[in-house]
Design an enzyme around this catalytic site. Structure first.
Site, PDB file in Angstrom:
ATOM      1  N   GLY A  46       0.662  -1.827  -0.092  1.00 53.67           N
ATOM      2  CA  GLY A  46      -0.126   0.110  -0.493  1.00 53.67           C
ATOM      3  C   GLY A  46       1.083   1.758  -0.347  1.00 53.67           C
ATOM      4  N   GLN A  51       3.047  10.316   1.622  1.00 56.20           N
ATOM      5  CA  GLN A  51       3.616   9.046   1.611  1.00 56.20           C
ATOM      6  C   GLN A  51       5.466   9.318   0.334  1.00 56.20           C
ATOM      7  OE1 GLN A  51       2.162   5.292   2.545  1.00 56.20           O
ATOM      8  NE2 GLN A  51       4.310   4.652   3.438  1.00 56.20           N
ATOM      9  N   CYS A  93       6.003  -0.390   7.426  1.00 57.56           N
ATOM     10  CA  CYS A  93       5.734   0.288   6.214  1.00 57.56           C
ATOM     11  C   CYS A  93       7.470   0.937   5.591  1.00 57.56           C
ATOM     12  CB  CYS A  93       5.092   1.757   7.283  1.00 57.56           C
ATOM     13  SG  CYS A  93       4.984   3.610   6.686  1.00 57.56           S
ATOM     14  N   LEU A  94       6.629   1.575   4.465  1.00 60.37           N
ATOM     15  CA  LEU A  94       7.674   2.078   3.021  1.00 60.37           C
ATOM     16  C   LEU A  94       8.134   3.548   3.986  1.00 60.37           C
ATOM     17  CD1 LEU A  94       6.129   1.634  -0.103  1.00 60.37           C
ATOM     18  CD2 LEU A  94       7.072   0.406   1.340  1.00 60.37           C
ATOM     19  N   HIS A 135      -4.388   1.844   7.787  1.00 61.33           N
ATOM     20  CA  HIS A 135      -2.653   2.106   7.611  1.00 61.33           C
ATOM     21  C   HIS A 135      -3.107   2.829   6.947  1.00 61.33           C
ATOM     22  CE1 HIS A 135       1.470   0.897   7.670  1.00 61.33           C
ATOM     23  NE2 HIS A 135       1.660   1.770   6.581  1.00 61.33           N
ATOM     24  N   GLU A 136      -3.518   3.236   5.325  1.00 65.50           N
ATOM     25  CA  GLU A 136      -3.367   4.202   4.365  1.00 65.50           C
ATOM     26  C   GLU A 136      -3.958   4.853   4.305  1.00 65.50           C
ATOM     27  OE1 GLU A 136      -0.786   3.778   2.383  1.00 65.50           O
ATOM     28  OE2 GLU A 136      -0.435   1.670   3.353  1.00 65.50           O
ATOM     29  N   HIS A 139      -1.936   6.927   7.085  1.00 64.74           N
ATOM     30  CA  HIS A 139      -1.778   8.093   6.202  1.00 64.74           C
ATOM     31  C   HIS A 139      -1.991   9.322   5.847  1.00 64.74           C
ATOM     32  CE1 HIS A 139       2.309   6.045   6.172  1.00 64.74           C
ATOM     33  NE2 HIS A 139       1.901   5.043   5.684  1.00 64.74           N
TER      34      HIS A 139
END
Length: 172
Positions: A46, A51, A93-94, A135-136, A139
């Site tokens: 994701g 991000q 997480c990226l 999660h997304e 963000h």
């Protein structure tokens, strides 16, 4: 299509509440394509627009198991309209490379969003995909998964993360 630069904690854009997308134009469609390409290249499951430094309410995700066909979901202005149950799974997480921890999330969520044609969609997700949506969407609200940790665990995260970042700098 282009691979975008993923912003890392503590970049301020990751702490901002993203603005709603007011028009699904070519800019948004290109951004969604670039985000998907960036997510797959990372690799991740994701990615949210903040991000990649763009404070807009747009996410992409693909929770297809390895070796199966892609199941890309692009969600414009997504919102969780209901939550059920609970799960406690490890997340990464990226934007927080090399750090993983277990987070409490809903087991099942119903998400409403617009697709890239501007059509309203409603989707019920469970398990891993439900975690990815939560999660997304976090963000988009300026939250990282580590914001769900207790203050003690957040302190431990910050100390460990400083070490991780120093190791990465030494490898460059």
């Amino acid at each position: 299509m282009a691979i975008l630069t993923i912003r890392h904690y503590p970049d301020p854009v990751l702490q901002q509440v993203a603005q709603p997308v007011t028009e699904i134009d070519e800019t948004i469609k290109t951004l969604a394509q670039d985000m998907a390409e960036t997510m797959y290249a990372a690799p991740g499951v994701g990615l949210a627009a903040p991000q990649v430094g763009i404070s807009q309410r747009l996410i992409v995700l693909d929770c297809a198991p390895k070796g199966e066909p892609a199941q890309l979901i692009t969600a414009v202005n997504p919102e969780i309209v209901s939550r059920e149950g609970e799960q406690f799974e490890e997340e990464g997480c990226l934007s927080v490379p090399e750090y993983y921890c277990r987070i409490h999330r809903a087991q099942k969520v119903t998400v409403r969003f617009l697709d890239l044609q501007g059509q309203p969609q409603e989707m019920v997700s469970e398990g891993f995909q439900a975690v990815a949506f939560q999660h997304e969407i976090d963000h988009l609200d300026g939250l990282l998964f580590v914001d769900h940790l207790s203050s003690l665990k957040k302190g431990m995260f910050r100390k460990k993360y400083v070490k991780i970042m120093k190791q990465q700098e030494q490898q460059l």
